[in-house]
Design an enzyme around this catalytic site. Structure first.
Site, mmCIF file in Angstrom:
data_model
loop_
_atom_site.group_PDB
_atom_site.id
_atom_site.type_symbol
_atom_site.label_atom_id
_atom_site.label_comp_id
_atom_site.label_asym_id
_atom_site.label_seq_id
_atom_site.Cartn_x
_atom_site.Cartn_y
_atom_site.Cartn_z
ATOM 1 N N ARG A 200 0.774 -1.147 0.027
ATOM 2 C CA ARG A 200 0.005 0.113 0.042
ATOM 3 C C ARG A 200 0.845 1.080 -0.123
ATOM 4 N NH1 ARG A 200 -3.255 -3.080 3.879
ATOM 5 N NH2 ARG A 200 -5.101 -3.434 2.917
ATOM 6 N N ASP B 209 -10.883 -3.854 8.358
ATOM 7 C CA ASP B 209 -10.104 -4.803 9.072
ATOM 8 C C ASP B 209 -10.848 -5.539 10.092
ATOM 9 O OD1 ASP B 209 -7.310 -3.896 7.733
ATOM 10 O OD2 ASP B 209 -8.629 -2.462 7.736
ATOM 11 N N ARG C 227 -13.384 -7.622 9.084
ATOM 12 C CA ARG C 227 -12.450 -9.031 8.892
ATOM 13 C C ARG C 227 -12.379 -9.770 9.925
ATOM 14 N NH1 ARG C 227 -8.887 -6.080 4.363
ATOM 15 N NH2 ARG C 227 -10.229 -6.416 2.381
ATOM 16 N N HIS D 89 -4.349 0.853 8.746
ATOM 17 C CA HIS D 89 -4.758 0.004 7.639
ATOM 18 C C HIS D 89 -3.745 -0.786 6.774
ATOM 19 C CE1 HIS D 89 -7.545 -1.742 4.619
ATOM 20 N NE2 HIS D 89 -7.089 -1.010 3.808
#
Ligand code: NAD
Length: 315
Positions: free
Chosen positions: A90, A150, A153, A177
């Site tokens: 990222r 997240d 999840r 993140h």
């Protein structure tokens, strides 16, 4: 200009923006949705496609918008940018997307917005901090989707492992993140019982091993999805819907959005995710939990990683 409390402007008509609007449309939460993108044809196509479903859902207007739509919007969601490609981290995306966010924020700022700005483009924590520098809005109104996805999840994987409805699992991912995210086990509860106590009475698994595996799966989820199908958009679409509901309905929900810290959790001058009470004006309060020493250390490490990334960005 008077704010329309049920208006959402979305900058970025790609997979994330379109999946989010597709979910948002069906709820009746918004009365007006304006979609903005550099690619005018893509916007037209998405607006036509989405509008053809309107006879089946509560009344809402979806239109191809301009930055002028940010002037009276209650919420401006920014999903525009380049996306992660397989094998790319990222943070590698950073300068490219930082330049895009600077230009978009300049155009939003020209409208003197009073909206809450919700940043989604990755790396989301760093770009939330870039947006905060560029917009004349208080820190409470410039937030990132951060670890809301997240945390979802995390809840999902715990619920699947334990065979329990995900809505009865309370679990939070804090920090970045991304790779340095922190599973806050000390804040994780099932049926109101702290998870370690719950696991001690359940005996169904070797929980210490499973906890490690679940945390790892949460961390690697995006990489797997990107390997399998190129990008992630449904999970984030629903995460954005959850944040939108908290703002448009002033729900005061506890969500792990990315927010600028000024000493909370002993951290300052950095955007990262911690539990926040989210309502009509954005982050109404940061909830300061007492983390275990190891979790606090991990959070500080995550802040350090993010600080290094932010320092690389040319502002
Ligand atoms: P996409 O390539 O499908 O769409 C990106 C859109 O941005 C395109 O339509 C493009 O035309 C538009 N765009 C680019 N530059 C622009 C500019 N200057 N002004 C206006 N529009 C511009 O990408 P996607 O899959 O929708 O992902 C978008 C972003 O969301 C990526 O950065 C991705 O990494 C991120 N993302 C974040 C999360 C999260 O949890 N925060 C999850 C998934 C994806």
């Amino acid at each position: 200009m008077k704010r329309n409390d049920r208006k959402v402007a979305v900058v970025g008509a790609g997979s994330v923006g379109a999946s989010y609007i597709y979910a948002l449309l069906q709820t009746g939460l918004a009365s007006e949705i304006a979609l903005i993108d550099l690619d005018a044809q893509r916007v037209e196509g998405e607006v036509m496609d989405l509008s053809h479903g309107l006879p089946f859902i509560p009344p809402v207007s979806v239109k191809a918008g301009t930055y002028a739509d940010c002037a009276d919007a209650h919420l401006v969601v920014v999903t525009a940018g380049a996306k992660q490609i397989p094998g790319q981290s990222r943070t590698e995306l950073i300068q490219k997307n930082a330049d895009i966010i600077k230009s978009i924020c300049g155009q939003i700022q020209d409208q003197n917005p009073t909206a809450v700005a919700l940043m989604v483009t990755n790396p989301v924590d760093t770009l939330t901090q870039v947006a905060l520098r560029r917009l004349s809005l208080p820190r409470t109104k410039v937030i990132g989707s951060g670890a809301v996805l997240d945390s979802a999840r995390f809840k999902y994987l715990l619920s699947r492992h334990c065979g329990i409805d995900a809505r009865n699992v309370h679990a939070y991912i804090l920090g970045e993140h991304g790779d340095s995210e922190v599973p806050a086990w000390s804040m994780t509860h099932i049926a109101g019982i702290p998870i370690r106590k719950y696991c001690e009475t359940c005996h169904a698994c070797d929980y210490a091993t499973h906890h490690r595996e679940i945390a790892e799966q949460v961390r690697n989820s995006a990489y797997h999805i990107i390997d399998y199908k190129g990008s992630t958009y449904y999970g984030i679409g629903l995460s954005l819907l959850r944040i939108t509901a908290a703002i448009l309905r002033n729900e005061r929900s506890v969500l792990t959005v990315s927010t600028y810290l000024k000493g909370e959790y002993d951290l300052k001058d950095i955007c990262l995710s911690v539990p926040c009470i989210v309502g009509a004006e954005g982050v109404e309060r940061i909830v300061e939990a007492r983390l275990e020493a190891e979790e606090q250390e991990q959070l500080e490490r995550s802040a350090h990683v993010l600080r290094q990334v932010f320092e690389q960005v040319s502002l």
